[in-house]
Design a protein around this motif. Structure first.
Motif, PDB file in Angstrom:
ATOM      1  N   VAL A 152       0.839  -1.201   0.000  1.00 13.25           N
ATOM      2  CA  VAL A 152       0.000   0.000   0.000  1.00 13.25           C
ATOM      3  C   VAL A 152       0.877   1.255   0.000  1.00 13.25           C
ATOM      4  O   VAL A 152       1.851   1.346   0.758  1.00 13.25           O
ATOM      5  CB  VAL A 152      -0.938  -0.006   1.227  1.00 13.25           C
ATOM      6  CG1 VAL A 152      -1.782   1.266   1.276  1.00 13.25           C
ATOM      7  CG2 VAL A 152      -1.842  -1.236   1.184  1.00 13.25           C
ATOM      8  N   TRP A 314      -6.458   4.794  -0.982  1.00 16.02           N
ATOM      9  CA  TRP A 314      -7.229   3.624  -1.409  1.00 16.02           C
ATOM     10  C   TRP A 314      -7.971   3.870  -2.714  1.00 16.02           C
ATOM     11  O   TRP A 314      -8.071   2.966  -3.559  1.00 16.02           O
ATOM     12  CB  TRP A 314      -8.227   3.231  -0.322  1.00 16.02           C
ATOM     13  CG  TRP A 314      -7.619   2.770   0.964  1.00 16.02           C
ATOM     14  CD1 TRP A 314      -7.636   3.432   2.160  1.00 16.02           C
ATOM     15  CD2 TRP A 314      -6.906   1.555   1.196  1.00 16.02           C
ATOM     16  NE1 TRP A 314      -6.969   2.703   3.117  1.00 16.02           N
ATOM     17  CE2 TRP A 314      -6.511   1.542   2.554  1.00 16.02           C
ATOM     18  CE3 TRP A 314      -6.550   0.468   0.398  1.00 16.02           C
ATOM     19  CZ2 TRP A 314      -5.800   0.498   3.133  1.00 16.02           C
ATOM     20  CZ3 TRP A 314      -5.834  -0.570   0.964  1.00 16.02           C
ATOM     21  CH2 TRP A 314      -5.467  -0.561   2.313  1.00 16.02           C
ATOM     22  N   GLU A 329      -9.407  -6.416  -0.578  1.00 18.92           N
ATOM     23  CA  GLU A 329     -10.405  -6.371   0.491  1.00 18.92           C
ATOM     24  C   GLU A 329      -9.809  -6.820   1.828  1.00 18.92           C
ATOM     25  O   GLU A 329     -10.037  -6.182   2.870  1.00 18.92           O
ATOM     26  CB  GLU A 329     -11.595  -7.264   0.135  1.00 18.92           C
ATOM     27  CG  GLU A 329     -12.474  -6.745  -0.985  1.00 18.92           C
ATOM     28  CD  GLU A 329     -13.591  -7.729  -1.312  1.00 18.92           C
ATOM     29  OE1 GLU A 329     -13.727  -8.745  -0.598  1.00 18.92           O
ATOM     30  OE2 GLU A 329     -14.321  -7.473  -2.286  1.00 18.92           O
ATOM     31  N   LYS A 332      -7.327  -4.128   3.098  1.00 17.26           N
ATOM     32  CA  LYS A 332      -8.014  -2.916   3.558  1.00 17.26           C
ATOM     33  C   LYS A 332      -8.767  -3.169   4.856  1.00 17.26           C
ATOM     34  O   LYS A 332      -8.785  -2.319   5.758  1.00 17.26           O
ATOM     35  CB  LYS A 332      -8.968  -2.402   2.480  1.00 17.26           C
ATOM     36  CG  LYS A 332      -9.549  -1.029   2.814  1.00 17.26           C
ATOM     37  CD  LYS A 332     -10.380  -0.467   1.674  1.00 17.26           C
ATOM     38  CE  LYS A 332     -10.897   0.916   2.025  1.00 17.26           C
ATOM     39  NZ  LYS A 332     -11.748   1.481   0.936  1.00 17.26           N
ATOM     40  N   TRP A 335      -6.294  -3.011   7.591  1.00 22.69           N
ATOM     41  CA  TRP A 335      -5.928  -1.615   7.859  1.00 22.69           C
ATOM     42  C   TRP A 335      -6.995  -0.940   8.715  1.00 22.69           C
ATOM     43  O   TRP A 335      -6.672  -0.206   9.658  1.00 22.69           O
ATOM     44  CB  TRP A 335      -5.746  -0.853   6.554  1.00 22.69           C
ATOM     45  CG  TRP A 335      -5.602   0.628   6.761  1.00 22.69           C
ATOM     46  CD1 TRP A 335      -4.497   1.306   7.187  1.00 22.69           C
ATOM     47  CD2 TRP A 335      -6.629   1.623   6.580  1.00 22.69           C
ATOM     48  NE1 TRP A 335      -4.764   2.655   7.270  1.00 22.69           N
ATOM     49  CE2 TRP A 335      -6.061   2.870   6.905  1.00 22.69           C
ATOM     50  CE3 TRP A 335      -7.961   1.562   6.151  1.00 22.69           C
ATOM     51  CZ2 TRP A 335      -6.785   4.063   6.831  1.00 22.69           C
ATOM     52  CZ3 TRP A 335      -8.684   2.750   6.087  1.00 22.69           C
ATOM     53  CH2 TRP A 335      -8.098   3.982   6.416  1.00 22.69           C
ATOM     54  N   GLU A 336      -8.266  -1.181   8.397  1.00 22.08           N
ATOM     55  CA  GLU A 336      -9.357  -0.629   9.209  1.00 22.08           C
ATOM     56  C   GLU A 336      -9.215  -1.067  10.656  1.00 22.08           C
ATOM     57  O   GLU A 336      -9.404  -0.273  11.589  1.00 22.08           O
ATOM     58  CB  GLU A 336     -10.711  -1.084   8.653  1.00 22.08           C
ATOM     59  CG  GLU A 336     -11.069  -0.516   7.293  1.00 22.08           C
ATOM     60  CD  GLU A 336     -11.657   0.885   7.381  1.00 22.08           C
ATOM     61  OE1 GLU A 336     -11.757   1.410   8.500  1.00 22.08           O
ATOM     62  OE2 GLU A 336     -12.002   1.436   6.332  1.00 22.08           O
TER      63      GLU A 336
END
Length: 341
Positions: A152, A314, A329, A332, A335-336
């Protein structure tokens, strides 16, 4: 040798693929400046003498699309950018703007991975398919490279200023082609059971999977290598050994990197460690999130943890294919979790 840097490359010439020759060096570096301006971060491809030396040492194996006049209108390379000497990256594929209507980009990469790699005993290859477009990702899939990880915010938008193809930092999909599989035991961190099950579901690997349940050992001491990429503001930490002192050693290395202006951190761990799960948890507690699996990165398979200091870009990530979409997915979602523990 090609024309000087001020002249445009003549369009419509016939070209042939070939291994790099020293007399191609000025043409290759000129091509990189034509496409990227002064923004390309890897000096090997912008310094003719360095390019010649790296190819002579076989740390880089370049191939080119060369016209009958000697103009270099395309370039691709294999280079050893990972800790394991048998793993080479396929990348630095560049095509002159007025030669992009055909199949040159695909042909360059195909020549590297299908004709050049077998000549040099390469055991495994990978490519970083940038996500500001899907061209290189498509080429990788067509050549049977398998998406295994997502980096990322790897590259700054400034690297693409010349082409105006990125509005923010650019991610990359890591795609692998395993030529020589290595049977091994994979220790699965509990937090990433689902991710590893998904990724290994497509890998041609003879692996045995067991939970990672052991504590970090008192010995050996933690040993890691830190690399700072100033232009990209990226720090990479390759952990060769992790011991009971890991948290303290890593905190020191991380702080030193931050003082040098880094905003993206990547940590490479070994999935062979019985205590890799605990190592992962220590990083998760520091705000790191998963990137994915790195087959044979350290000869044994590696695992990527990463941290972005600020909101990742993103919205700018473009991926090709269902596998890469699901990988995005998973990354991410983790990461959340890292920002809302």
């Amino acid at each position: 040798m090609g024309k000087n840097n001020e002249d445009p490359i003549e369009a419509g010439q016939t070209w042939k693929l070939d291994l790099f020759r020293p007399e191609d060096a000025l043409g290759v570096t000129r091509l990189f400046r034509l496409v990227y301006g002064d923004g390309y971060p890897v000096k090997t491809f912008t310094d003719p003498e360095l390019l010649i030396r790296e190819n002579a040492a076989r740390r880089t194996i370049s191939n080119v699309a060369r016209t009958a006049k000697g103009d270099i209108v395309g370039h691709s390379a294999l280079y050893n950018s990972a800790p394991f000497p048998g793993l080479y990256e396929s990348g630095s594929t560049v095509v002159a703007p007025n030669y992009r209507a055909g199949v040159m980009g695909f042909r360059l990469v195909q020549y590297s991975v299908r004709k050049v790699a077998p000549l040099f005993g390469i055991e495994i290859m990978f490519g970083e398919g940038v996500c500001n477009h899907v061209t290189m990702q498509k080429i990788g899939i067509k050549l049977n490279f398998l998406p295994c990880a997502l980096e990322v915010d790897l590259m700054p938008a400034e690297a693409y200023t010349k082409e105006e193809s990125a509005a923010g930092r650019v991610a990359a999909v890591l795609q692998f082609d395993i030529i020589t599989p290595k049977p091994q035991t994979i220790r699965v961190p509990a937090a990433y059971t689902e991710m590893l099950r998904f990724i290994y579901g497509g890998i041609r690997h003879e692996c045995r999977f067991v939970p990672s349940a052991e504590d970090l050992p008192d010995g050996p001491e933690t040993r890691m290598e830190s690399q700072i990429f100033d232009f990209a503001q990226v720090a990479r930490f390759t952990v060769h050994e992790a011991g009971a002192d890991f948290a303290a050693v890593f905190a020191q290395e991380e702080n030193a990197a931050r003082q040098k202006g880094t905003i993206v951190h990547q940590v490479f761990l070994k999935l062979s460690w019985p205590w890799v799960g605990q190592t992962v948890e220590l990083l998760r507690n520091r705000g790191y999130f998963a990137g994915g699996v790195l087959p044979r990165w350290l000869d044994v398979d590696g695992f990527l943890m990463q941290k972005v200091f600020g909101p990742p870009h993103w919205d700018g990530i473009q991926v090709f294919g269902e596998r890469s979409a699901h990988l995005l997915e998973l990354v991410k979602d983790d990461w959340e979790r890292s920002i809302h523990p």
